[in-house]
Enzyme design. Structure first.
Site, PDB file in Angstrom:
ATOM      1  N   MET A  44       0.820  -1.205   0.000  1.00 27.07           N
ATOM      2  CA  MET A  44       0.000   0.000   0.000  1.00 27.07           C
ATOM      3  C   MET A  44       0.856   1.258   0.000  1.00 27.07           C
ATOM      4  O   MET A  44       0.620   2.203  -0.770  1.00 27.07           O
ATOM      5  CB  MET A  44      -0.942   0.000   1.212  1.00 27.07           C
ATOM      6  CG  MET A  44      -2.012  -1.076   1.182  1.00 27.07           C
ATOM      7  SD  MET A  44      -3.091  -0.961  -0.266  1.00 27.07           S
ATOM      8  CE  MET A  44      -3.939   0.574   0.080  1.00 27.07           C
ATOM      9  N   ASP A  56      10.497   3.602   5.975  1.00 25.70           N
ATOM     10  CA  ASP A  56      10.210   2.315   6.611  1.00 25.70           C
ATOM     11  C   ASP A  56      11.178   2.142   7.777  1.00 25.70           C
ATOM     12  O   ASP A  56      11.991   3.030   8.055  1.00 25.70           O
ATOM     13  CB  ASP A  56      10.315   1.162   5.610  1.00 25.70           C
ATOM     14  CG  ASP A  56       9.308   0.043   5.926  1.00 25.70           C
ATOM     15  OD1 ASP A  56       9.316  -0.425   7.082  1.00 25.70           O
ATOM     16  OD2 ASP A  56       8.518  -0.334   5.052  1.00 25.70           O
ATOM     17  N   VAL A  92       0.994   1.604   7.694  1.00 21.99           N
ATOM     18  CA  VAL A  92       1.659   0.494   8.386  1.00 21.99           C
ATOM     19  C   VAL A  92       0.629  -0.552   8.799  1.00 21.99           C
ATOM     20  O   VAL A  92      -0.536  -0.481   8.412  1.00 21.99           O
ATOM     21  CB  VAL A  92       2.457   1.006   9.606  1.00 21.99           C
ATOM     22  CG1 VAL A  92       3.497   2.032   9.169  1.00 21.99           C
ATOM     23  CG2 VAL A  92       1.536   1.623  10.665  1.00 21.99           C
ATOM     24  N   GLU A 149      -2.175  -2.915  10.516  1.00 20.63           N
ATOM     25  CA  GLU A 149      -3.485  -2.550  11.055  1.00 20.63           C
ATOM     26  C   GLU A 149      -3.537  -2.832  12.559  1.00 20.63           C
ATOM     27  O   GLU A 149      -4.345  -3.621  13.059  1.00 20.63           O
ATOM     28  CB  GLU A 149      -4.577  -3.310  10.297  1.00 20.63           C
ATOM     29  CG  GLU A 149      -5.960  -2.714  10.445  1.00 20.63           C
ATOM     30  CD  GLU A 149      -6.170  -1.428   9.640  1.00 20.63           C
ATOM     31  OE1 GLU A 149      -7.308  -0.960   9.597  1.00 20.63           O
ATOM     32  OE2 GLU A 149      -5.203  -0.881   9.068  1.00 20.63           O
ATOM     33  N   LYS A 193       0.357   2.218  14.744  1.00 25.56           N
ATOM     34  CA  LYS A 193      -0.069   3.438  14.052  1.00 25.56           C
ATOM     35  C   LYS A 193       0.108   4.668  14.937  1.00 25.56           C
ATOM     36  O   LYS A 193       0.566   5.727  14.473  1.00 25.56           O
ATOM     37  CB  LYS A 193      -1.527   3.290  13.600  1.00 25.56           C
ATOM     38  CG  LYS A 193      -1.725   2.296  12.464  1.00 25.56           C
ATOM     39  CD  LYS A 193      -3.202   2.186  12.091  1.00 25.56           C
ATOM     40  CE  LYS A 193      -3.429   1.192  10.962  1.00 25.56           C
ATOM     41  NZ  LYS A 193      -2.868   1.651   9.673  1.00 25.56           N
ATOM     42  N   SER A 212      -8.037   0.769   7.180  1.00 25.56           N
ATOM     43  CA  SER A 212      -9.263   0.358   6.503  1.00 25.56           C
ATOM     44  C   SER A 212     -10.393   0.084   7.483  1.00 25.56           C
ATOM     45  O   SER A 212     -11.542  -0.093   7.068  1.00 25.56           O
ATOM     46  CB  SER A 212      -9.005  -0.901   5.663  1.00 25.56           C
ATOM     47  OG  SER A 212      -8.527  -1.956   6.478  1.00 25.56           O
ATOM     48  N   HIS A 238      -8.266   6.350   3.002  1.00 29.27           N
ATOM     49  CA  HIS A 238      -8.314   4.910   2.782  1.00 29.27           C
ATOM     50  C   HIS A 238      -8.173   4.618   1.289  1.00 29.27           C
ATOM     51  O   HIS A 238      -9.098   4.816   0.514  1.00 29.27           O
ATOM     52  CB  HIS A 238      -9.640   4.350   3.331  1.00 29.27           C
ATOM     53  CG  HIS A 238      -9.818   2.887   3.108  1.00 29.27           C
ATOM     54  ND1 HIS A 238     -11.061   2.285   3.085  1.00 29.27           N
ATOM     55  CD2 HIS A 238      -8.916   1.891   2.895  1.00 29.27           C
ATOM     56  CE1 HIS A 238     -10.911   0.993   2.862  1.00 29.27           C
ATOM     57  NE2 HIS A 238      -9.622   0.735   2.743  1.00 29.27           N
TER      58      HIS A 238
END
Length: 747
Positions: A350, A369, A426, A428, A433, A455, A476
């Site tokens: 993503m 990252d 990053v 879920e 987060k 999401s 999203h």
């Protein structure tokens, strides 16, 4: 002033106009001293459309040409607008009902008759195509003997009608097939392709290209005067039938006749009639004379134009999409913002996708990252995707190199300095987060928007990790990012109007369509998508064969069956989302509603099967090599035989095909209505476009809400009650649906 305008229109060629007239309806008629008539289409409004006014003006122009034929040497058809001609007036077209079919067909016939009179005038007629010619505009150009097209990057020629549930209805199919044959015309018409000028020249829609307006008209004039006896090839042998690759009783044509319908049915599963009607008009029209072919085309066009599917598609993919493009859900009073530098946290699938579309749009990107190697791996993934686009002709090598040059990789938060937007992509998990979002806010510009690509996790809760919650929002994206058109913007409880406007502007800046929703678990798209994949697994738990579930879903118009798409998003993610929801519900104030939701999640048979597949059989989804499907290295995926052995019942679960289909579709529309009722959704356009572009709700429906409207609100509510009585309370109509049905109102 008028003389100046005529001179300008002719690019300096038409120096001495002898006769000028403005025809009511938007066509200017100018006959010069050399006997060249220029018809300039210039209707009121920003574009030219094939409405009642144009039809009258076109007929008057042809009448005048025929009356003055002896004093005319040639005719040039052009436009005073930026575009040549935009096609049909969709507001008129969408209002046509089956009761109007005869009168509507007569109006279309009037246009075709005028086109035939124009191309059989006995004088050369040239189209000077000064901008995009789509639909009816291209049909006008094809009725001319020669087409000179302005070679600019924003010019397109094509027949996009199938994207709105229609086909070309004023000779576009008949002329294209006779110009290039069925096989070459097939993808252009059935896929609604829009060609750039060079591609249109290669295909045969254009005959010459011009670099500017002066050269355009000069070339049109030169060709017309050099070809005084010009006529259409189909008029060279009146009554002839057959085209170069399809002739009556010719065995060489049989392969095309067998393959084309099968290929279309594989694409549409029979849910979209327009491509199949287009093919029928092509084939049937090729096997009769030209004028009879026009009648065949017209009948199919009238059938589609008066049908419901075209109205569904026009309403959603033209009117509602244009509302979004015009900023329909953007807060008013906010200045337009151009994002210049975006930080992307997480270089996985993503994150690298977000970096790619941002860089291609001309935005500088910092791809971060946990270590430099992971960030570089994400940039390499972008390079691979861009190389593929170059190979397909969608990007030039220079554009690819420029986009890659805009992406810097890092493992340090300090390198986010100067970013006016940061997008977190990053894992879920709320804790992860929260950590990265807080660090990003400290490093980026003081006024930077901080966005999460979550999401499912509520934005209001995630916003607590930053100091200025007004600058926090959800963005999203959908996978694959480069391909998917939609971005769902989620407004948290404290998100400011300025932040929402900037997010909206960024989404449009990268060429995506934004929808705006309010905060809730799963928001709109993930929440509704979850009902689809969940219902698929519940059907499996009831004993319905997995193959039947998947095939009925695709037959209904879903692009992928619920079990296959569940594998794509991974079964483990579904469990994580369920477990996070249970934890959050347990921590919230106890209410009857909370207790009912907890019990529903704990008792859901879909999660029982998912847990069994993961924990007992080691099948977590496609990423893990096995899920509902097997993924052999030497062939395509196939349903795991263990599903039939463990879950299928001899009676097939006792669920008929109609009930199966309606369960998969109704469950999504009902959840959409609940989102409207709870103010998660605030507009019908966001609901419809979000469902089709985001979760693949069948295109033919026009979206989850339009599906209800077209079905009939009262009839839909009654059918939902039937499903609830048989299969569970999740199908019971929500209050808003009941109220609409009681009043006989559409959404």
């Amino acid at each position: 002033m008028r003389q100046d305008r005529d001179t300008k229109e002719a690019g300096g060629v038409n120096q001495c106009a002898e006769e000028r007239a403005d025809l009511p309806g938007g066509i200017r008629y100018s006959l010069d001293a050399e006997g060249v008539v220029t018809l300039t289409i210039d209707q009121d409004g920003p574009v030219n459309t094939m409405n009642a006014g144009f039809r009258a003006a076109f007929a008057a122009a042809v009448d005048r040409l025929e009356a003055q034929r002896d004093s005319i040497r040639a005719v040039i058809v052009t436009s005073a607008k930026k575009t040549f001609f935009a096609g049909a007036d969709l507001r008129e077209l969408v209002a046509v009902s089956k009761a109007d079919a005869e009168a509507f067909a007569a109006e279309v016939e009037q246009v075709k008759t005028c086109q035939r009179r124009l191309e059989r005038l006995g004088r050369p007629v040239v189209a000077a195509v000064n901008g995009s010619a789509l639909g009816g505009g291209l049909e006008i150009a094809l009725a001319c003997h020669h087409r000179v097209v302005l070679d600019q990057t924003d010019v397109r020629l094509g027949f996009p009608e199938v994207t709105l549930g229609l086909i070309p209805g004023a000779g576009g199919i008949v002329r294209t097939v006779r110009m290039m044959g069925v096989q070459a015309a097939l993808p252009l018409i059935t896929e609604g392709r829009r060609l750039r000028p060079a591609a249109a020249l290669k295909a045969g829609w254009a005959d010459e290209l011009a670099s500017d307006g002066g050269e355009l008209l000069a070339k049109a004039r030169a060709w017309a005067l050099a070809h005084p006896d010009a006529r259409q090839p189909w008029d060279a042998a009146p009554g002839a039938v057959g085209v170069k690759d399809l002739k009556p009783l010719d065995p060489a044509s049989y392969g095309l006749l067998a393959a084309a319908p099968a290929a279309l049915r594989k694409q549409t599963h029979g849910t979209l009639p327009a491509p199949e009607k287009a093919l029928a008009a092509m084939v049937e029209g090729a096997l009769v004379d030209f004028d009879t072919a026009l009648q065949v085309e017209g009948r199919y066009f009238t059938e589609l134009a008066t049908g419901q599917i075209a109205k569904n598609l026009i309403g959603t993919f033209f009117f509602q999409l244009n509302e979004i493009k015009a900023g329909g859900s953007r807060p008013s009073g906010q200045e337009k913002h151009q994002t210049t530098k975006v930080g992307v946290l997480g270089a996985g699938m993503m994150g690298s996708g977000i970096a790619q579309v941002s860089a291609v749009a001309g935005i500088d990107v910092v791809l971060k990252d946990v270590d430099a190697q992971a960030a570089e791996k994400g940039r390499a993934a972008v390079a691979e995707q861009l190389d593929a686009q170059v190979a397909r002709g969608r990007l030039t090598e220079r554009q690819r190199d420029a986009a890659l040059a805009r992406i810097a990789t890092t493992s340090r938060y300090a390198d986010l300095e100067g970013c006016d937007l940061v997008i977190e992509a990053v894992f879920e998990q709320r804790a992860v987060k929260n950590e990265v979002n807080a660090a990003a806010e400290a490093a980026a510009r003081p006024d930077a928007v901080i966005a999460s690509n979550t999401s499912t996790l509520p934005i209001t809760g995630l916003a607590e990790a930053v100091t200025d919650q007004g600058r926090f929002i959800g963005l999203h994206f959908f996978s694959p990012v480069a391909k998917m058109k939609l971005v769902e913007i989620i407004r948290g409880a404290k998100t400011s109007d300025a932040t929402l406007a900037r997010a909206y502007d960024y989404v449009q800046q990268i060429g995506k369509s934004p929808i705006v929703v309010n905060d809730s678990r799963g928001f709109y798209t993930s929440r509704t998508f979850g009902t689809y994949i969940g219902e698929g697994v519940r059907l499996l738990a009831e004993g319905v064969p997995a193959a039947l579930i998947e095939n009925v879903a695709k037959k209904a118009g879903m692009p992928v069956g619920p079990l296959a798409v569940h594998d794509e998003v991974t079964l483990t993610l579904s469990l994580k989302v369920r477990d996070q929801a249970l934890a959050d519900l347990a921590a919230s104030p106890p209410t009857e509603q909370t207790a009912a939701r907890i019990k529903q999640l704990e008792d859901d048979p879909a999660f029982r099967i998912i847990e069994e597949l993961i924990r007992e059989h080691g099948r977590p989804g496609k990423a893990g090599g096995a899920g509902f499907y097997d993924y052999p290295a030497d062939g395509p995926k196939r349903l795991w035989p263990g599903l039939a052995q463990r879950y299928a019942r001899p009676d097939g679960g006792g669920v008929g095909e109609r009930d199966l289909r309606d369960r998969l579709l109704f469950i999504q529309s009902l959840e959409t209505i609940r989102c409207l009722e709870e103010n998660v959704l605030t507009s019908i356009r966001d609901a419809n476009l979000g469902s089709v572009f985001g979760i693949g709700f069948p295109v033919w429906t026009g979206g989850t809400v339009q599906f209800v409207n077209a079905y009939g609100v009262e009839e839909f509510a009654a059918r939902a009650d039937y499903l609830a009585d048989l299969y569970g309370e999740r199908f019971r109509p929500p209050r808003l649906l009941r109220e609409k049905a009681a009043r006989g109102e559409a959404f």
